[in-house]
Design a protein around this motif. Sequence first.
Motif, mmCIF file in Angstrom:
data_model
loop_
_atom_site.group_PDB
_atom_site.id
_atom_site.type_symbol
_atom_site.label_atom_id
_atom_site.label_comp_id
_atom_site.label_asym_id
_atom_site.label_seq_id
_atom_site.Cartn_x
_atom_site.Cartn_y
_atom_site.Cartn_z
ATOM 1 N N UNK A 60 0.850 -1.188 0.000
ATOM 2 C CA UNK A 60 0.000 0.000 0.000
ATOM 3 C C UNK A 60 0.884 1.236 0.000
ATOM 4 N N UNK A 61 0.255 2.393 -0.042
ATOM 5 C CA UNK A 61 0.988 3.628 0.157
ATOM 6 C C UNK A 61 1.413 3.753 1.613
ATOM 7 N N UNK A 62 2.260 4.728 1.949
ATOM 8 C CA UNK A 62 2.762 4.879 3.330
ATOM 9 C C UNK A 62 1.658 5.007 4.369
ATOM 10 N N UNK A 214 -0.477 -2.047 4.326
ATOM 11 C CA UNK A 214 0.593 -3.029 4.115
ATOM 12 C C UNK A 214 1.732 -2.328 3.380
ATOM 13 N N UNK A 215 2.234 -1.259 3.992
ATOM 14 C CA UNK A 215 3.309 -0.504 3.357
ATOM 15 C C UNK A 215 4.619 -1.271 3.469
ATOM 16 N N UNK A 216 5.314 -1.415 2.360
ATOM 17 C CA UNK A 216 6.576 -2.140 2.302
ATOM 18 C C UNK A 216 7.708 -1.165 1.968
ATOM 19 N N UNK A 217 8.800 -1.272 2.724
ATOM 20 C CA UNK A 217 9.900 -0.320 2.560
ATOM 21 C C UNK A 217 10.784 -0.623 1.362
ATOM 22 N N UNK A 218 10.861 -1.891 0.951
ATOM 23 C CA UNK A 218 11.765 -2.277 -0.136
ATOM 24 C C UNK A 218 11.250 -1.772 -1.481
ATOM 25 N N UNK A 219 12.190 -1.589 -2.410
ATOM 26 C CA UNK A 219 11.807 -1.156 -3.749
ATOM 27 C C UNK A 219 12.909 -1.517 -4.741
#
Length: 691
Positions: A60-62, A214-219
Motif C-alpha cells: 500500500x501507500x505509506x 501493508x506498506x513495504x519499505x523495499x523497492x
Amino acid sequence: MWRFLILIVVTTTLVFSPGTDAADKKKKRDTLYSNIYRDIDDMGYCVRLTNADQSIGCATGPNGDTGTVYLIESQRDIDWVLSEGSMPPYVPLINQKQFYNRTFMMLLKDGAAAGRISGIIADFLTSTNDYQQDNGESPARQCPNQGFGGIGSTCNPTWNPKGSSLAFDHFDFPIFGLRDPEQLGALKNCSILFNQKNSSFERSYPACQVRMRAFMSASVNTPTCMRKNSHVILSSSGFCDPLVNPSFWGSLFSPTKINKSEAVVMATAKMDASAFFHQLSFGANNNAAGIVALLGALEALGKLKRDHKISENSISKPILFVFFNGEEWDYIGSSRMVYNLLKNCQKDSQKGCEVGDGEVPISRFLGLNRIESFLELSQIGLPGEGGTLFGHKPSNANATKLFNTLTSYSSAISPAPDGQQLPPSSLLQFLDELNVIGGVVLADHSGSYKNRFYGGAFDDAHNLHLNADQTTSSHLADVSTTVAKTLLNLAGANDSVIDMVKANETTISTLLHCFLQEMNCTLFKNLSTSDDADKLKNRAGPRYISVDASTPNAVTLIRKLAIYYSGIEATGTKQDDCTNGPVSESKSGKSNYLKTMVWNRGAGFCRYGYVYKTEAKSPAFLLKEYGSSKYSTWAESRWDVDPTLSFYVASSDYIENVTLGVGVMMFVLSFFGTWYGMRRMNSRSGEYTVQ
C-alpha cells in the motif's frame, strides 16, 4: 486574562474529554474504534520481495489505502468496478478461480493503474472443494528456479505447465486472502447491503469500505535495497532483509564417526514451501510428503538403534540426512551447504564464512568429495497406479548404483526418461560442483509435475486426498521403508538387519495429519514447550522460509521430530537439562561428542540424537554480491506496522461535511454560552458585593 484561559480549558474539557483516567480513555477510544471499524485478523497478505533484477509482491501507500468493497459474481460486476461504478476506487472481492486466472488479475491490475482499483480481497474459503476438482492453477513459474542449478538451468520439459507466474508479479496495491467464515461472511454481507448495484437502482452512500495497510519499505531490487540499508540516515528500521532461516542436518550416529569415513550416504528433503500468500504456504505435495517420508525412514532406523540391532560399528559408512530450507527461492539452503563444504567453513572467524551461535555446519565433519550417495525425496505424494514413482538421476556410476539399490527394494520405482534433465532439486547444486556424486531425485512425475497446485495455497490436505482414505499414508510408509533399507544397504549393514526394517504407517498418518490439518495435534504439542504449544493452531502450518527474526513452528518441529525419531532415550535426564543443544559431552578425553535433545512432555522422557541447525542464508549476502547470478539474492521487505485490514460503513462527503460543520457550530455555541454565563455571573457577583 486568567479567567479567559480558564474558560478555554473548561469548554474544551466539556466538549472533548474522553474520560477521567488513562484506562477509561483507552476503553472509550477502543469502544469508539470498534463502533466504526471491524478488523479482519485471520488473513493472508502479500508482501514485497526483491532479487537481483526485480521486485515482486504487493504494497500500500505509506498511509495505507481505502476503497469501496464490491463482490464480483458476474461480468456485469467486473464492468461496474472497472468503468461504470460511481464510487471508485473499488476493492473487488473475488473467488479463487478468479484469483488464479492470470488474465483476470492483469485486468484488475490495469484497473488499478487507471485509478479504479485500490486493492483486491480474495475469498479462500468458499467452494474450495469445487475448485480442487477443477483443472487447477499454480501461481508459481513454469520453470521453478530457472537459471540456477547449472545442468538444470534450462526448462525441458516444462516442469510446471500450470504455472502462471502470478506470485512473481509486481503489484502497486495490496492483496489479501480471507479464510475465516465469520469474517468473510460479514464482509460479503456488508458489500451486498450497501454497495451491490441493484437492477432497479444504483447504490449510493452510505458505502461499505475497507481500510488496508501493508506498506513495504523495499523497492526496485536487492542491490538497491541493501545499499539503502547501509545508509541508516534514510531509515532507522532499514528496508529489507535476506531470506534466511535454518536448514537441519543430522547423522544417525555420532558425527565424529564421519571423520574416519571415506564416504557417506545421504537422504534429503526440501523443507520450505511457497504460495502467493505466505501464510497459506502448506506445500502438501511440495514437499510435506517428502518430509514425512524421510521422518518415517528415520523412525525405522531409530527403532533399530533403540532395539540394539545396529550401532556405529555395524555399518561402514555414516548415514546422514538433511532438511533444506529456502529451496523455493533459488536453492538457498543447498547452495549455502555446498558453499560451506567448498570453503571448509567450521567457525565464524574464517574468511567468507558465517557460523552463528548454536550452529554446527556439516563442513566441520566432511568435504564435498565424501558424498557418495545423495537420495532426494521430492514430490512423491501423487504416485501413479500401484504407487509408481520415478527416479531421476545423472549419468554416473554412483547414481546407477543408488538407483539399482532403490529398485531392489521396491518394484514401484521406475527410471525417468533417458536423456531428460533433472527436475528442479537440491541435488543440482551439488552436481554443479562435483558431477560424480551418485544422486537420485525420487518424484511422482516422469516429466511435467502431476501437482496441479504447485506453489499455491491449494497444495494442501485435499490435494493428497487425506480426507478420503489412508492410501497416501500407506504409500508414503512404503517409500519410508524403501529409503531406510536403501540407506542401510549402501552403508554396509547386514541383510538380516535390513530385512527387519518396516516403517510405521500410523506414524506416517499422524505426521500428515499434524502438518496438513491440525498443528496443535498431540504429537506436536508433546514435543513443544508449553509456550510454543499454545501457539499451535487447529489447522495446517505454513513453511515459508521468512527472515531470521521469525522461524515457522512447522519448521522448528521438523528438527525436534528428527531428533525424536532417530534418537535414543537419555536415561536420567531431567526436563530442564533436555535441551535442543548441541550439548558437549566428554568422550575419550575429547569434548566434540555433540548431542541434541528433545523432551516428550506427554510421556515424560528425553531422547537425544545428532541433528543440527545450519544457516540457510544465500552466499550472495556473505560475499555482498547482491547482483549475483550464481547464488540466490531474494530479500524480503521490512514494514514498520504489521499489515492490517478492516471494513466500515462510510458516509458521503456531504454528510461528513455536515457532521463537521455541526460539530464546529456546537463548539462555538458552547464556548460563547459558557463565556456569556460567566460574564453574567460576574456582573451579579459585583452587585451583591456593593450591597
